[in-house]
Write an enzyme that holds these catalytic residues in place. Structure first.
Site, PDB file in Angstrom:
ATOM      1  N   SER A 142       0.863  -1.186   0.000  1.00 10.36           N
ATOM      2  CA  SER A 142       0.000   0.000   0.000  1.00 10.36           C
ATOM      3  C   SER A 142       0.893   1.229   0.000  1.00 10.36           C
ATOM      4  CB  SER A 142      -0.864   0.030   1.262  1.00 10.36           C
ATOM      5  OG  SER A 142      -1.430   1.313   1.445  1.00 10.36           O
ATOM      6  N   TYR A 155      -0.402  -0.821  10.175  1.00  7.07           N
ATOM      7  CA  TYR A 155      -0.621  -1.101   8.746  1.00  7.07           C
ATOM      8  C   TYR A 155       0.561  -0.629   7.892  1.00  7.07           C
ATOM      9  CZ  TYR A 155      -3.439  -1.072   4.369  1.00  7.07           C
ATOM     10  OH  TYR A 155      -3.935  -1.262   3.101  1.00  7.07           O
TER      11      TYR A 155
END
Ligand SMILES: NC(=O)c1ccc[n+]([C@@H]2O[C@H](COP(=O)([O-])OP(=O)(O)OC[C@H]3O[C@@H](n4cnc5c(N)ncnc54)[C@H](O)[C@@H]3O)[C@@H](O)[C@H]2O)c1
Length: 247
Positions: A142, A155
Site C-alpha cells: 500500500s 498497517y
C-alpha cells in the site's frame, strides 16, 4: 477475453470481495481459473459461484495467518486445477488508531494478517512454483507502506514489510523461474475505504493529482500485468497505482 492468462491457475487470498474479487474477475476474463481463499467462508463460496462456478472458480475457507490453512489452500488449487501458476497475497484488514490509542492486540493482528499472511502465502506458493520452474507472485502492499499514515503505525509497518519480504524472496527464487512483485494501491473504492469518515476521504482526495479514487478493476489490470508474461523480465519491483498520489 484477451487471453493473457489462458490455461493458468491463480490463487487469490482475500478474494471474497473488493480488490481480490476484482482481480479474480479479470484473471478469469483473461482465461485463468482461480481459487479464492478467504476467512469469510460463506462469502467466498458465493463469490466463486458468481464468478462462474466450479469450472473456473473455487472458494476455500482460509485464514492466511495459519501456515496449515495456507498450505491447504495451495493444495486445494493443485487438486482442483493441477497446479498453481499465480499467487496473489491480497487478504487484509485495518485496525486504525493513533499510537497513543492503539492496542497491542490490534498491532499484532494487522502484522499477522498482512505480513505473516503474505510471508506464508509467498513461501507456500514459491515452494510449489520452484519445482515447476515457473510462477508469478503478486503481493498487495500500500502507499501507506511507502509514506506512513497517521493512525496506521501497524498497517504502514506491515505494508512496508511486505516490500522487504517480496524483494528478499524475489532474490531467492529468481533463478528458479519464479517472479515476485508488489502493488502499492492508493485510495481505492472498496468496503475497506468506504468505512472511512468523510473528512478523511476528502483530505485524501485532495492529494490525488488525477482527482479521483481508483476502482478495484484498476488494481486488477496491474495485477494481470504482473501475473502474466507481459512482465516476464520484472521481479522485486513495486508498482504504485495511486493516480499520482504521493509520487
Ligand atoms: N482499498 C484500498 O484503498 C487499498 C489501498 C491500499 C492497499 N489495499 C490492500 O488491498 C488488499 C485488499 O483490500 P480491499 O480494499 O479489497 O479490502 P476488503 O476489506 O474489501 O477485502 C479484504 C478481504 O480479505 C479478507 N480477509 C481479512 N482477513 C483475512 C484473513 N486473516 N485470512 C483470509 N482472508 C482475510 C476479508 O474477509 C475480505 O474478503 C488489502 O491487502 C489492502 O490492505 C487496499
Amino acid at each position: 477475453m484477451t487471453g493473457l492468462l489462458t490455461g493458468k491457475t491463480a490463487v487469490i487470498t482475500g478474494g471474497a470481495q473488493g480488490i481480490g474479487y476484482a482481480i479474480a474477475e479479470r484473471f478469469i476474463a483473461e482465461g485463468a481459473r482461480v481459487v479464492l481463499g478467504d476467512m469469510n467462508a460463506e462469502q467466498v463460496a458465493t463469490a466463486a459461484q458468481s464468478l462462474g462456478g466450479e469450472a473456473v472458480a473455487r472458494g476455500v475457507a482460509c485464514n492466511v495467518t495459519s501456515a496449515d490453512e495456507v498450505q491447504a489452500l495451495i493444495d486445494a488449487a493443485v487438486a482442483a486445477f493441477g497446479a498453481v501458476d499465480v499467487m496473489v497475497n491480497n487478504a487484509g484488514i485495518t485496525r486504525d488508531a493513533t499510537m497513543r490509542k492503539m492496542s497491542e492486540e490490534h498491532f499484532d493482528q494487522v502484522i499477522d494478517v498482512h505480513l505473516k499472511g503474505t510471508w506464508l502465502g509467498t513461501r507456500a506458493a514459491a515452494a510449489h512454483m520452484r519445482e515447476r520452474g515457473s510462477g508469478a507472485i503478486v503481493n498487495l502492499s500500500s502507499i501507506s507502506g511507502k509514506v506512513g499514515f497517521v493512525g496506521q503505525t501497524n498497517y504502514s509497518a506491515a505494508k512496508a514489510g511486505i516490500v522487504g519480504l517480496s524483494k528478499a524472496a524475489a532474490k531467492e527464487v529468481a533463478h528458479l523461474g519464479v517472479r515476485i512483485n508488489c502493488i502499492q494501491p492508493g485510495l481505492i473504492r472498496t468496503a475497506m475505504t468506504e468505512a472511512m469518515p468523510q473528512r478523511i476521504w476528502d483530505e485524501k482526495m485532495s492529494e490525488i493529482p488525477m482527482g479521483r479514487a481508483g476502482e478495484p478493476s484498476e488494481i486488477a489490470s496491474v495485477a494481470t500485468f504482473l501475473a502474466s508474461d507481459l512482465s516476464s523480465y520484472m521481479t522485486g519491483t513495486v508498482l504504485e497505482v495511486t493516480g499520482g498520489r504521493l509520487m
